[in-house]
Scaffold this motif. Structure first.
Motif, PDB file in Angstrom:
ATOM      1  N   SER A 278     -20.311 -76.681 -46.840  1.00 27.55           N
ATOM      2  CA  SER A 278     -19.701 -77.995 -46.629  1.00 27.55           C
ATOM      3  C   SER A 278     -18.188 -77.914 -46.753  1.00 27.55           C
ATOM      4  N   HIS A 279     -17.707 -77.146 -47.713  1.00 28.38           N
ATOM      5  CA  HIS A 279     -16.266 -77.029 -47.910  1.00 28.38           C
ATOM      6  C   HIS A 279     -15.610 -76.294 -46.748  1.00 28.38           C
ATOM      7  N   ARG A 280     -16.279 -75.291 -46.202  1.00 34.02           N
ATOM      8  CA  ARG A 280     -15.678 -74.514 -45.122  1.00 34.02           C
ATOM      9  C   ARG A 280     -15.583 -75.311 -43.825  1.00 34.02           C
ATOM     10  N   TYR A 281     -16.607 -76.089 -43.496  1.00 27.66           N
ATOM     11  CA  TYR A 281     -16.692 -76.715 -42.180  1.00 27.66           C
ATOM     12  C   TYR A 281     -16.294 -78.193 -42.172  1.00 27.66           C
ATOM     13  N   ARG A 282     -15.838 -78.751 -43.290  1.00 31.07           N
ATOM     14  CA  ARG A 282     -15.574 -80.184 -43.313  1.00 31.07           C
ATOM     15  C   ARG A 282     -14.401 -80.558 -42.403  1.00 31.07           C
ATOM     16  N   PHE A 283     -13.345 -79.726 -42.380  1.00 28.64           N
ATOM     17  CA  PHE A 283     -12.221 -80.013 -41.489  1.00 28.64           C
ATOM     18  C   PHE A 283     -12.659 -79.950 -40.031  1.00 28.64           C
ATOM     19  N   PHE A 284     -13.473 -78.968 -39.690  1.00 25.32           N
ATOM     20  CA  PHE A 284     -13.950 -78.845 -38.312  1.00 25.32           C
ATOM     21  C   PHE A 284     -14.811 -80.034 -37.918  1.00 25.32           C
ATOM     22  N   ILE A 285     -15.705 -80.458 -38.803  1.00 27.81           N
ATOM     23  CA  ILE A 285     -16.595 -81.576 -38.478  1.00 27.81           C
ATOM     24  C   ILE A 285     -15.812 -82.869 -38.316  1.00 27.81           C
ATOM     25  N   ILE A 286     -14.902 -83.148 -39.248  1.00 22.69           N
ATOM     26  CA  ILE A 286     -14.125 -84.382 -39.147  1.00 22.69           C
ATOM     27  C   ILE A 286     -13.219 -84.350 -37.918  1.00 22.69           C
ATOM     28  N   GLY A 287     -12.573 -83.218 -37.661  1.00 23.51           N
ATOM     29  CA  GLY A 287     -11.731 -83.110 -36.480  1.00 23.51           C
ATOM     30  C   GLY A 287     -12.500 -83.319 -35.189  1.00 23.51           C
ATOM     31  N   CYS A 288     -13.711 -82.761 -35.111  1.00 24.18           N
ATOM     32  CA  CYS A 288     -14.531 -82.936 -33.913  1.00 24.18           C
ATOM     33  C   CYS A 288     -14.983 -84.385 -33.747  1.00 24.18           C
ATOM     34  N   VAL A 289     -15.377 -85.022 -34.842  1.00 18.53           N
ATOM     35  CA  VAL A 289     -15.829 -86.416 -34.755  1.00 18.53           C
ATOM     36  C   VAL A 289     -14.698 -87.314 -34.244  1.00 18.53           C
ATOM     37  N   VAL A 290     -13.505 -87.143 -34.794  1.00 24.40           N
ATOM     38  CA  VAL A 290     -12.373 -87.988 -34.379  1.00 24.40           C
ATOM     39  C   VAL A 290     -11.980 -87.688 -32.942  1.00 24.40           C
ATOM     40  N   THR A 291     -11.861 -86.400 -32.592  1.00 27.73           N
ATOM     41  CA  THR A 291     -11.432 -86.034 -31.236  1.00 27.73           C
ATOM     42  C   THR A 291     -12.436 -86.484 -30.184  1.00 27.73           C
ATOM     43  N   ILE A 292     -13.723 -86.233 -30.433  1.00 29.05           N
ATOM     44  CA  ILE A 292     -14.745 -86.601 -29.449  1.00 29.05           C
ATOM     45  C   ILE A 292     -14.860 -88.115 -29.331  1.00 29.05           C
ATOM     46  N   THR A 293     -14.763 -88.831 -30.438  1.00 29.80           N
ATOM     47  CA  THR A 293     -14.845 -90.291 -30.377  1.00 29.80           C
ATOM     48  C   THR A 293     -13.698 -90.876 -29.567  1.00 29.80           C
ATOM     49  N   VAL A 294     -12.473 -90.453 -29.879  1.00 28.11           N
ATOM     50  CA  VAL A 294     -11.313 -90.951 -29.131  1.00 28.11           C
ATOM     51  C   VAL A 294     -11.398 -90.551 -27.662  1.00 28.11           C
ATOM     52  N   SER A 295     -11.817 -89.314 -27.403  1.00 24.23           N
ATOM     53  CA  SER A 295     -11.912 -88.830 -26.028  1.00 24.23           C
ATOM     54  C   SER A 295     -12.936 -89.615 -25.218  1.00 24.23           C
ATOM     55  N   GLN A 296     -14.124 -89.770 -25.768  1.00 20.47           N
ATOM     56  CA  GLN A 296     -15.182 -90.440 -25.024  1.00 20.47           C
ATOM     57  C   GLN A 296     -14.887 -91.918 -24.809  1.00 20.47           C
ATOM     58  N   LEU A 297     -14.430 -92.599 -25.845  1.00 22.30           N
ATOM     59  CA  LEU A 297     -14.152 -94.026 -25.708  1.00 22.30           C
ATOM     60  C   LEU A 297     -12.927 -94.269 -24.837  1.00 22.30           C
ATOM     61  N   GLY A 298     -11.901 -93.422 -24.950  1.00 26.90           N
ATOM     62  CA  GLY A 298     -10.741 -93.556 -24.069  1.00 26.90           C
ATOM     63  C   GLY A 298     -11.095 -93.292 -22.616  1.00 26.90           C
ATOM     64  N   ALA A 299     -11.918 -92.265 -22.382  1.00 28.07           N
ATOM     65  CA  ALA A 299     -12.353 -91.984 -21.011  1.00 28.07           C
ATOM     66  C   ALA A 299     -13.186 -93.137 -20.459  1.00 28.07           C
ATOM     67  N   LEU A 300     -14.039 -93.705 -21.286  1.00 31.17           N
ATOM     68  CA  LEU A 300     -14.847 -94.842 -20.838  1.00 31.17           C
ATOM     69  C   LEU A 300     -13.968 -96.023 -20.457  1.00 31.17           C
ATOM     70  N   LEU A 301     -12.950 -96.295 -21.262  1.00 31.54           N
ATOM     71  CA  LEU A 301     -12.056 -97.410 -20.982  1.00 31.54           C
ATOM     72  C   LEU A 301     -11.271 -97.194 -19.690  1.00 31.54           C
ATOM     73  N   LEU A 302     -10.739 -95.989 -19.501  1.00 29.58           N
ATOM     74  CA  LEU A 302      -9.954 -95.713 -18.300  1.00 29.58           C
ATOM     75  C   LEU A 302     -10.814 -95.681 -17.042  1.00 29.58           C
ATOM     76  N   VAL A 303     -12.015 -95.138 -17.160  1.00 27.99           N
ATOM     77  CA  VAL A 303     -12.896 -95.063 -15.989  1.00 27.99           C
ATOM     78  C   VAL A 303     -13.339 -96.455 -15.559  1.00 27.99           C
ATOM     79  N   LEU A 304     -13.704 -97.291 -16.525  1.00 28.27           N
ATOM     80  CA  LEU A 304     -14.144 -98.640 -16.170  1.00 28.27           C
ATOM     81  C   LEU A 304     -12.992 -99.501 -15.663  1.00 28.27           C
ATOM     82  N   ALA A 305     -11.788 -99.243 -16.166  1.00 29.18           N
ATOM     83  CA  ALA A 305     -10.632-100.034 -15.726  1.00 29.18           C
ATOM     84  C   ALA A 305     -10.074 -99.567 -14.386  1.00 29.18           C
ATOM     85  N   SER A 306     -10.388 -98.334 -13.963  1.00 28.31           N
ATOM     86  CA  SER A 306      -9.869 -97.814 -12.706  1.00 28.31           C
ATOM     87  C   SER A 306     -10.577 -98.464 -11.520  1.00 28.31           C
TER      88      SER A 306
END
Length: 450
Positions: A278-306
Motif C-alpha cells: 500500500s505504501h509503495r503504490y499509493r502515489f501511483f493509484i492516486i495519480g491514476c485516479v485523478v488523471t483518468i477522472t479529469v481526462s475522461q470527464l474533460g473528454a466527455l465534456l469537449l466531445v459533447l460540446a463539439s
C-alpha cells in the motif's frame, strides 16, 4: 502432529509440526516423483534462499521486457538510455506531433486534430507517473524485492507453486490489452497520417516526413502505454501473491489442530507486506485516479460540446486512450478489492474455526462430521472446503489463545489501503457513485448550453 487425511474431492494434505512451528502444504501429483532437481522451478527448490538473481530464473522475461522498453536501471548506461528514451517518447514526440501536424484545406474533415491533441496530455501524464514510480522502485528495492521473491523462502510449496504460475501469466494480461489496442491504433494512424500534412522548418517538402513522424508517434504510443500497464501488472502480481498467502492461512484454519500462534505469525507477515504494498503504490493509484477522472470527464465534456461529426478519423485516438486507461485502472482497483475482500473475510473464517474447535474439544467423537459440514456450508467459489479433518483434542490450542487470535483479526483485517482508506468493494461503490454524478452533471451542462 496431525495425521493428514484425504478426500476423494481434494487431494490436499496438511502437515503441521507444533514443535517446530513450521507449516507445509503438499499436493499429490502422479508425476511428481519424476521431477529432476534441475527441472524444478527455482521458486520451488529447497535451496531457494538467495538474495541475488541469476540470468535464467523466473524474472528473465521481466528483464527482457524492461530492456526492450528502455526501463533497465541496473547500470548507469541503462539509466541514461532509460531517461533519454522517456523524455523523447513521452514529451518531445507528442509535443512536436501536436505542433507540426496540420490539416490541409482539402481534407474531408473539418478538425481531426483537436481530439488527437486531447489524448496526448493524459497519455503522457500516466506515463510520467508510471515511469517515476518504476524508477523509484528500482532505486530503492530492485526487481526481486519489489516482487517479494526474497521472502518466498518462508512460504509453503503451495504458495511458491501458485506464484510461479502467476509470474508466467503476468505478461499475458499485458499482451491482452496492448495487442488489440495496437492494431486499432495502427489502423487509425495509417488513416490519420494519409490525410494530414506535416510542415517543419528547414526540411524540404520532398523529405518523407510523414512516414518518419508516423513511426515515431506509433512507437511513442507503445512506449507510454507499455510503461503505464507494466506498473498495473506489477501491482496485480503483488496482490495475487497475497491472495495465495491468504489461501494458505485458510488451509491452516481448515486444520482444526493448527496452533493459534502459527496462524498469528503468518497473518502478521502478510499484514506487513500488505502495508508495504500500500505504501509503495499509493502515489501511483492516486495519480491514476485523478488523471483518468479529469481526462475522461474533460473528454466527455469537449466531445459533447463539439458540433463536428464524430468519426474514427478524428476521434479514434480518444476511444483507444479511454479503453487503455480504464483497463489498467480496473486491473489495479479490482486486484486491490480482491485482496481486501479476502483479508476482511478471514475474520469470519477464524470465528467459525474457533467455534468448531471449541465444540470439538467438548464432543471429540462428533468433531469430524461437524467440521466438514460447517466448513462446507459457508464457502464460496474461491475457498477449498472439501478437506476432511481429524482432530486430537489434547493438541488443540487453548480457548483463551484462540479467542485472542479472533480478537486480533477483528481489529487487523484491512487489505490494500491508501492513506488509511481500504480499497474494498464499498470504496468502489462510492467511487462509481461519484463518477456517475459527475457524468450526469456534465450532461446537464451540455443540455443547457445546447
Amino acid at each position: 502432529m496431525i495425521n493428514p487425511s484425504t478426500s476423494p474431492h481434494n487431494d490436499t494434505t496438511i502437515d503441521i509440526e507444533p514443535s517446530s512451528r513450521r507449516v507445509s502444504f503438499a499436493e499429490n501429483h502422479p508425476n511428481e516423483e519424476q521431477y529432476h532437481p534441475n527441472n524444478v522451478p527455482l521458486l520451488l527448490q529447497p535451496s531457494y534462499a538467495r538474495s541475488k538473481s541469476i540470468i535464467f530464473d523466473e524474472l528473465r522475461n521481466f528483464r527482457i521486457s524492461l530492456k526492450w522498453c528502455a526501463l533497465d536501471h541496473s547500470s548507469c548506461v541503462g539509466k541514461l538510455i532509460s531517461y533519454v528514451s522517456f523524455i523523447f517518447f513521452t514529451i518531445i514526440v507528442p509535443l512536436l506531433s501536436s505542433i507540426f501536424v496540420h490539416v490541409p484545406a482539402s481534407a474531408p474533415e473539418d478538425d481531426p486534430i483537436s481530439f488527437n491533441k486531447l489524448v496526448q496530455l493524459p497519455e503522457s501524464a500516466l506515463a510520467i507517473i508510471a515511469f517515476f514510480t518504476l524508477s523509484s522502485f528500482f532505486r530503492r528495492y530492485g526487481l526481486r524485492q519489489l516482487l517479494f521473491l526474497d521472502a518466498l523462502q518462508e512460504d509453503t510449496t503451495y504458495v511458491r507453486r501458485g506464484y510461479t504460475k502467476e509470474l508466467e501469466k503476468a505478461f499475458r494480461y499485458l499482451a491482452y490489452i496492448i495487442l488489440p489496442s495496437f492494431f486499432v491504433e495502427l489502423a487509425h494512424k495509417i488513416i490519420f497520417f494519409s490525410a494530414v500534412k506535416i510542415s517543419a522548418p528547414h526540411i524540404s517538402p520532398g523529405f518523407p516526413l510523414n512516414s518518419i513522424v508516423f513511426v515515431l508517434v506509433l512507437v511513442s504510443w507503445v512506449y507510454r502505454t507499455g510503461v503505464f500497464l507494466l506498473v498495473c501488472v506489477l501491482f496485480r502480481l503483488t496482490c495475487e501473491l497475497q491472495i495465495l498467502r491468504f489461501q494458505g492461512v485458510h488451509k491452516l484454519f481448515e486444520g482444526c489442530g493448527s496452533e493459534a500462534g502459527v496462524i498469528f505469525q503468518e497473518h502478521v507477515r502478510i499484514r506487513r507486506q500488505l502495508w508495504v504494498t500500500s505504501h509503495r503504490y499509493r502515489f501511483f493509484i492516486i495519480g491514476c485516479v485523478v488523471t483518468i477522472t479529469v481526462s475522461q470527464l474533460g473528454a466527455l465534456l469537449l466531445v459533447l460540446a463539439s458540433k463536428s461529426d464524430k468519426t474514427f478519423f478524428n476521434s479514434g485516438d480518444l476511444v483507444i486512450c479511454s479503453a487503455v486507461q480504464l483497463c489498467g485502472f480496473f486491473m489495479c482497483i479490482l486486484g486491490a478489492a480482491r485482496i481486501t475482500h479476502r483479508a476482511q473475510g478471514i475474520v469470519s473464517i477464524a470465528t467459525r474455526w474457533h467455534m468448531l474447535v471449541t465444540t470439538a474439544s467438548a464432543e471429540s467423537e462428533q468433531c469430524k462430521a461437524q467440521v466438514s459440514e460447517g466448513l462446507a456450508s459457508d464457502s464460496d467459489s474461491d475457498d477449498s472446503s472439501n478437506i476432511h479433518i481429524s482432530v486430537i483434542p489434547r493438541q488443540l490450542s487453548s480457548f483463551q489463545t484462540r479467542q485472542s487470535l479472533v480478537t486480533y483479526l477483528q481489529h487487523n483485517h484491512g487489505g490494500i489501503t491508501v492513506y488509511g482508506y481500504s480499497l474494498d468493494r464499498g470504496l468502489l461503490h462510492t467511487l462509481f457513485a461519484f463518477e456517475f454524478s459527475l457524468v450526469l452533471w456534465i450532461l446537464s451542462k451540455v443540455v443547457v448550453l445546447s
